[in-house]
Design a protein around this motif. Structure first.
Motif, mmCIF file in Angstrom:
data_model
loop_
_atom_site.group_PDB
_atom_site.id
_atom_site.type_symbol
_atom_site.label_atom_id
_atom_site.label_comp_id
_atom_site.label_asym_id
_atom_site.label_seq_id
_atom_site.Cartn_x
_atom_site.Cartn_y
_atom_site.Cartn_z
ATOM 1 N N VAL A 1 28.573 1.482 39.780
ATOM 2 C CA VAL A 1 28.722 1.991 41.352
ATOM 3 C C VAL A 1 27.800 0.817 42.134
ATOM 4 O O VAL A 1 28.312 0.410 43.225
ATOM 5 C CB VAL A 1 27.898 3.316 41.799
ATOM 6 C CG1 VAL A 1 27.857 3.582 43.182
ATOM 7 C CG2 VAL A 1 28.667 4.487 41.066
ATOM 8 N N ASN B 1 24.418 4.259 39.407
ATOM 9 C CA ASN B 1 24.954 3.815 38.198
ATOM 10 C C ASN B 1 25.267 2.389 38.397
ATOM 11 O O ASN B 1 25.665 1.862 39.582
ATOM 12 C CB ASN B 1 26.168 4.517 37.634
ATOM 13 C CG ASN B 1 26.565 3.882 36.379
ATOM 14 O OD1 ASN B 1 27.199 2.927 36.234
ATOM 15 N ND2 ASN B 1 26.172 4.715 35.231
ATOM 16 N N TRP C 1 33.769 9.581 47.379
ATOM 17 C CA TRP C 1 32.458 9.970 47.430
ATOM 18 C C TRP C 1 31.482 8.863 47.939
ATOM 19 O O TRP C 1 30.442 9.135 48.459
ATOM 20 C CB TRP C 1 32.159 10.628 46.018
ATOM 21 C CG TRP C 1 32.711 11.897 45.679
ATOM 22 C CD1 TRP C 1 33.396 12.771 46.518
ATOM 23 C CD2 TRP C 1 32.924 12.397 44.272
ATOM 24 N NE1 TRP C 1 33.692 13.894 45.752
ATOM 25 C CE2 TRP C 1 33.613 13.547 44.521
ATOM 26 C CE3 TRP C 1 32.925 11.827 43.150
ATOM 27 C CZ2 TRP C 1 34.037 14.325 43.430
ATOM 28 C CZ3 TRP C 1 33.113 12.544 42.064
ATOM 29 C CH2 TRP C 1 34.124 13.708 42.120
ATOM 30 N N ILE C 2 31.670 7.642 47.224
ATOM 31 C CA ILE C 2 30.790 6.769 47.813
ATOM 32 C C ILE C 2 30.948 6.357 49.297
ATOM 33 O O ILE C 2 29.871 6.303 49.940
ATOM 34 C CB ILE C 2 31.232 5.453 46.925
ATOM 35 C CG1 ILE C 2 30.686 5.637 45.559
ATOM 36 C CG2 ILE C 2 30.564 4.155 47.596
ATOM 37 C CD1 ILE C 2 31.281 4.241 44.763
ATOM 38 N N SER D 1 32.607 13.837 36.685
ATOM 39 C CA SER D 1 32.801 12.256 37.621
ATOM 40 C C SER D 1 31.720 11.889 38.490
ATOM 41 O O SER D 1 31.554 10.912 38.729
ATOM 42 C CB SER D 1 34.144 12.564 38.041
ATOM 43 O OG SER D 1 34.530 11.059 38.777
ATOM 44 N N ALA D 2 31.359 13.197 39.203
ATOM 45 C CA ALA D 2 30.103 12.934 39.964
ATOM 46 C C ALA D 2 28.896 12.356 39.353
ATOM 47 O O ALA D 2 28.211 11.591 39.941
ATOM 48 C CB ALA D 2 29.861 14.137 41.019
ATOM 49 N N ILE E 1 35.772 2.170 38.253
ATOM 50 C CA ILE E 1 35.591 3.455 38.794
ATOM 51 C C ILE E 1 36.894 3.944 39.654
ATOM 52 O O ILE E 1 37.695 3.299 40.029
ATOM 53 C CB ILE E 1 34.401 2.946 40.145
ATOM 54 C CG1 ILE E 1 33.791 3.818 41.069
ATOM 55 C CG2 ILE E 1 35.372 1.871 41.141
ATOM 56 C CD1 ILE E 1 32.862 3.450 41.919
ATOM 57 N N LYS E 2 36.863 5.519 39.691
ATOM 58 C CA LYS E 2 38.196 6.162 40.143
ATOM 59 C C LYS E 2 38.126 6.116 41.759
ATOM 60 O O LYS E 2 37.310 6.069 42.582
ATOM 61 C CB LYS E 2 38.194 7.440 39.402
ATOM 62 C CG LYS E 2 37.953 7.265 37.790
ATOM 63 C CD LYS E 2 39.095 6.435 37.334
ATOM 64 C CE LYS E 2 38.755 6.140 35.823
ATOM 65 N NZ LYS E 2 39.699 5.157 35.321
ATOM 66 N N GLN F 1 38.436 9.074 43.542
ATOM 67 C CA GLN F 1 37.806 9.965 43.940
ATOM 68 C C GLN F 1 36.166 9.560 44.148
ATOM 69 O O GLN F 1 35.726 10.094 44.979
ATOM 70 C CB GLN F 1 37.937 11.336 43.212
ATOM 71 C CG GLN F 1 37.072 12.651 43.298
ATOM 72 C CD GLN F 1 37.327 13.087 44.783
ATOM 73 O OE1 GLN F 1 38.510 13.459 44.684
ATOM 74 N NE2 GLN F 1 36.540 12.873 45.563
ATOM 75 N N GLN F 2 35.808 8.904 43.050
ATOM 76 C CA GLN F 2 34.355 8.257 42.985
ATOM 77 C C GLN F 2 34.391 7.482 44.270
ATOM 78 O O GLN F 2 33.144 7.427 45.069
ATOM 79 C CB GLN F 2 34.172 7.593 41.802
ATOM 80 C CG GLN F 2 33.891 8.313 40.739
ATOM 81 C CD GLN F 2 33.724 7.793 39.318
ATOM 82 O OE1 GLN F 2 34.097 6.635 39.135
ATOM 83 N NE2 GLN F 2 33.259 8.505 38.367
ATOM 84 N N GLN G 1 28.562 10.305 37.088
ATOM 85 C CA GLN G 1 28.737 9.147 36.658
ATOM 86 C C GLN G 1 28.400 8.172 37.800
ATOM 87 O O GLN G 1 27.938 7.057 37.828
ATOM 88 C CB GLN G 1 30.200 8.617 36.342
ATOM 89 C CG GLN G 1 30.548 9.313 35.011
ATOM 90 C CD GLN G 1 31.921 9.235 34.835
ATOM 91 O OE1 GLN G 1 32.914 8.351 35.521
ATOM 92 N NE2 GLN G 1 32.271 9.727 33.570
ATOM 93 N N LEU G 2 27.969 8.704 39.138
ATOM 94 C CA LEU G 2 27.722 7.945 40.238
ATOM 95 C C LEU G 2 26.232 7.475 40.122
ATOM 96 O O LEU G 2 25.662 6.794 40.679
ATOM 97 C CB LEU G 2 27.769 8.525 41.681
ATOM 98 C CG LEU G 2 29.308 9.119 41.966
ATOM 99 C CD1 LEU G 2 29.315 9.852 43.270
ATOM 100 C CD2 LEU G 2 30.139 7.801 41.950
#
Length: 441
Positions: free
Chosen positions: A161, A158, A187-188, A123-124, A180-181, A183-184, A126-127
């Motif tokens: 993002v 990405n 992180w952003i 998942s990370a 986009i989830k 959790q993502q 994918q950023l």
């Protein structure tokens, strides 16, 4: 016997004549005011539509000049890049290195993710754009000394993002309906708080070529292809068009044959551009065997399309030179050729340059004829010569407009802004040249 005949002028009282004149004047003044109002209204409507167009294009495209990037402390591990010390002997093997693994290790460390949690790691990742492979490979090939060191690298995020950071889709909808989830998103926000994620000027928009990923797609290759084509058009269309104009205007006899040529030139200026594409396909590709999607073929097709415009503009500029200039030169003993090339042509040069630049600007924005000669190919590498596969800026815009991904919408509008800037510069240049060299008699 008295004269009882009354003239028409005597039948109208003298006091009524000024009133009639005043009514006529008021009607004329009212008609002039209406015409002025209609003209101002037409200009206002045109300006409104122009403002709507620019507002739409700029509003959707200005964000393309900025790209979300992530700063990562990437360790260029020798055990991954060059474990057998073969890079110095054969640098090409550096293209096949697993560079995403380096980015993954840096991202896991930056976000504090458990390396054994494969779902979180995936998942990370994918950023980050998949274009990091080429980015890191180019860094290593440019400087082998970075192998074994840790460097702060700004990598492209990405496109999803990037769109989320720019607010291009609603993040308040349920997670299941978002690309986009949660959790993502967390992180952003964490990366933004640490200053490790920000929007930076997108130089890649001007240096990258075609790409299936929006974040690594640019107009660099298209700009080079357009530059090649405009060079070919300038080298061929200007001398041929000016020579044809001088002959027709100054030397050719006035007969039915020259009249037929003039009519055909005027008709060719109104022919749809796609017809020139069909002509180029039949002549330059099918008959002459030139390569498809080459700048040379595109330049030849655009030359055919631009020639009538340059001929018409040049002839108009030659006609604008007063006949007294010709008569004075001939009276002083100059020959016909000396009169044309030493007196008439220099005075007509502002109009010739203006017509040429306007013709080039018209050719720069053409798409239809280039589609028919195969310039819609996916070209990621810069063309070294006009014979190499290439594309053009309007064709690149057309290709991006057909993409379904949201990020390509801003890329399309951004490329349109670039094209409009080039066209504006060319038109301003034409105006400045005319004012610089124009002479009044």
């Amino acid at each position: 016997m008295s004269d009882t005949t009354i003239s028409r002028s005597d039948a109208v009282p003298t006091s009524a004549r000024p009133a009639r004149r005043d009514i006529g004047l008021r009607r004329r003044y009212a008609a002039e005011r209406r015409f002025r109002f209609y003209g101002q209204g037409a200009i206002a409507i045109g300006m409104i539509f122009l403002a709507i167009l620019l507002w739409t294009v700029i509003g959707q495209g200005y964000t393309a000049f900025f790209q979300t990037q992530i700063r990562l402390p990437v360790t260029f591990s020798k055990s991954i890049i060059d474990p057998n010390d073969k890079a110095k002997a054969d640098p090409t093997i550096l293209r096949t290195v697993n560079y995403p693994r380096l980015v993954q290790d840096a991202l896991v460390k930056e976000l504090g993710i458990d390396p054994n949690n494969r779902a979180a790691v995936a998942s990370a990742m994918q950023l980050v754009s998949q274009g990091v492979r080429a980015q890191l490979a180019n860094m290593v090939l440019d400087d082998l000394s970075i192998i074994g060191t840790t460097q702060d690298v700004w990598v492209y995020a990405n496109s999803t993002v990037d769109s989320a950071v720019k607010g291009q889709f609603d993040l308040s909808i349920p997670e299941a309906r978002r690309p986009i989830k949660d959790q993502q998103l967390a992180w952003i926000h964490d990366l933004e708080a640490k200053g490790a994620m920000e929007q930076r000027f997108n130089t890649g928009l001007f240096t990258f070529g075609a790409s299936a990923r929006a974040e690594t797609a640019g107009v660099g290759v298209a700009l080079i292809g357009s530059l090649y084509m405009m060079g070919i058009v300038l080298v061929l269309a200007l001398p041929i068009g000016v020579a044809a104009s001088i002959y027709l205007e100054e030397f050719a006899p006035k007969n039915r044959f020259t009249d037929l040529i003039e009519v055909n030139i005027n008709n060719l200026a109104a022919v749809p551009s796609i017809v020139y594409g069909l002509l180029g396909l039949a002549v330059f590709i099918n008959w002459m065997g030139l390569p498809r999607s080459a700048s040379l073929v595109g330049g030849l097709v655009l030359t055919l399309m631009t020639l009538p415009t340059i001929i018409i503009a040049t002839r108009a500029a030659l006609k604008a030179v007063p006949p007294s200039i010709r008569a004075a030169a001939l009276g002083l003993g100059a020959s016909k050729m000396q009169t044309v090339f030493q007196h008439v042509l220099p005075l007509a040069m502002p109009g010739i340059l203006t017509g040429t630049i306007i013709g080039l600007a018209h050719a720069l924005g053409e798409t239809a004829p280039l589609l028919l000669i195969g310039m819609v190919a996916f070209v990621a590498n810069y063309p070294a010569t006009p014979m190499d596969p290439a594309t053009a800026l309007p064709v690149q815009i057309y290709m991006w407009a057909n993409e379904a991904e949201r990020a390509f919408v801003e890329r399309t509008s951004g490329a349109i802004i670039v094209l409009l800037l080039f066209l504006a510069v060319m038109n301003v240049t034409a105006i400045l040249l005319r004012r610089r060299f124009e002479r009044r008699w």
